[in-house]
Design an enzyme around this catalytic site. Structure first.
Site, PDB file in Angstrom:
ATOM      1  CG  HIS A   1      -2.239   2.228   9.219  1.00 40.75           C
ATOM      2  ND1 HIS A   1      -2.749   3.102   8.286  1.00 40.75           N
ATOM      3  CD2 HIS A   1      -2.095   2.941  10.369  1.00 40.75           C
ATOM      4  CE1 HIS A   1      -2.881   4.301   8.859  1.00 40.75           C
ATOM      5  NE2 HIS A   1      -2.492   4.221  10.115  1.00 40.75           N
TER       6      HIS A   1
ATOM      7  CG  ASP B   1      -0.483   0.966  -4.188  1.00 31.91           C
ATOM      8  OD1 ASP B   1      -1.403   0.706  -4.987  1.00 31.91           O
ATOM      9  OD2 ASP B   1      -0.644   1.616  -3.150  1.00 31.91           O
TER      10      ASP B   1
ATOM     11  N   GLY C   1       0.828  -1.202   0.000  1.00 27.85           N
ATOM     12  CA  GLY C   1       0.000   0.000   0.000  1.00 27.85           C
ATOM     13  C   GLY C   1       0.861   1.250   0.000  1.00 27.85           C
TER      14      GLY C   1
ATOM     15  CG  HIS D   1      -8.393  -0.789   4.563  1.00 25.56           C
ATOM     16  ND1 HIS D   1      -7.379  -0.427   3.717  1.00 25.56           N
ATOM     17  CD2 HIS D   1      -8.047  -0.318   5.782  1.00 25.56           C
ATOM     18  CE1 HIS D   1      -6.463   0.253   4.407  1.00 25.56           C
ATOM     19  NE2 HIS D   1      -6.847   0.321   5.657  1.00 25.56           N
TER      20      HIS D   1
HETATM   21 MG    MG Z   1      -3.907   2.848   6.334  1.00 25.29          MG
END
Ligand code: MG
Length: 221
Positions: free
Chosen positions: A163, A65, A40, A138
């Site tokens: 994260h 990414d 990411g 996500h």
């Molecule tokens: Mg994040």
């Protein structure tokens, strides 16, 4: 260079400053053991903090990414940013922004951009990593697949950072928290620090069999 003086306010991203400083500190320790990897890249905010730590140690940061934006960043979605829309290609394209960030912070020799799908990249990966930072898509499938593909690449004593850990669904999506729980349940990782929504886990050092693993083996005895 004092990392607290680094100004990344012009770089788009969702990384809190305290989280960024924590990532930098962990990457400083990790960079002494080996190379780091993040899933990411987006526009490069986390790559600045991890990459500067790598540069201090002569280590590299691989930053993966596809640069087409996640589902929630597409046209009409909650995190759509018109400045990231590439009219010529008719899609989100964060790669030029990411490369500009690397130039701005003199990181072109320390950060290696990898443009592609993280799970596909993992299939041919054979280097043990001192830090893996999961901050990609996500959805549950994206998060779980990133964990499944990359957690095994963390070297003993290395770090796994995740994260966007939220305690409740009201605060945010739960997929990162689920992979955090999966990592802890595996017995291979210990939670060493949490700063806001950033969790830092450490892979059990070589030669030490975690108690959770011993208990699991006893179940089969
Ligand atoms: Mg994040």
């Amino acid at each position: 260079m004092n990392i607290a003086d680094i100004d990344t306010s012009a770089v788009k991203g969702f990384l809190d400053r305290e989280e960024a400083l924590c990532l930098h500190r962990v990457a400083q320790m990790a960079g002494k053991k080996g190379n780091c990897l993040e899933i990411g890249s987006y526009c490069g905010k986390s790559a600045v903090y991890i990459g500067l730590a790598c540069r201090e140690n002569g280590a590299k940061l691989y930053s993966i990414d596809h640069h087409r934006g996640s589902a929630e960043q597409q046209l009409g979605e909650a995190y759509y940013d018109p400045e990231l829309y590439d009219a010529a290609q008719c899609c989100i394209n964060t790669l030029p922004h990411f490369l500009t960030t690397l130039e701005s912070f003199s990181l072109v020799d320390s950060v290696i951009p990898i443009v592609g799908d993280s799970v596909s990249v993992a299939k041919s990966w054979n280097e043990a990593l001192a830090l893996v930072f999961i901050d990609g898509g996500h959805s549950f499938a994206d998060t779980y697949n990133d964990y499944n593909a990359w957690a095994c690449c963390v070297m003993p004593g290395g770090y796994l950072a995740i994260h966007d850990i939220f305690a409740t669904a009201t605060e945010g999506g739960q997929s990162p928290r689920w992979i955090l729980q999966a990592a802890l349940a595996s017995g291979l990782f210990l939670l060493v620090e949490q700063v806001k929504t950033l969790a830092i886990l450490q892979r059990t050092p070589l030669g030490i069999v975690p108690e959770a693993m011993l208990m699991r083996f006893q179940d089969f005895a």
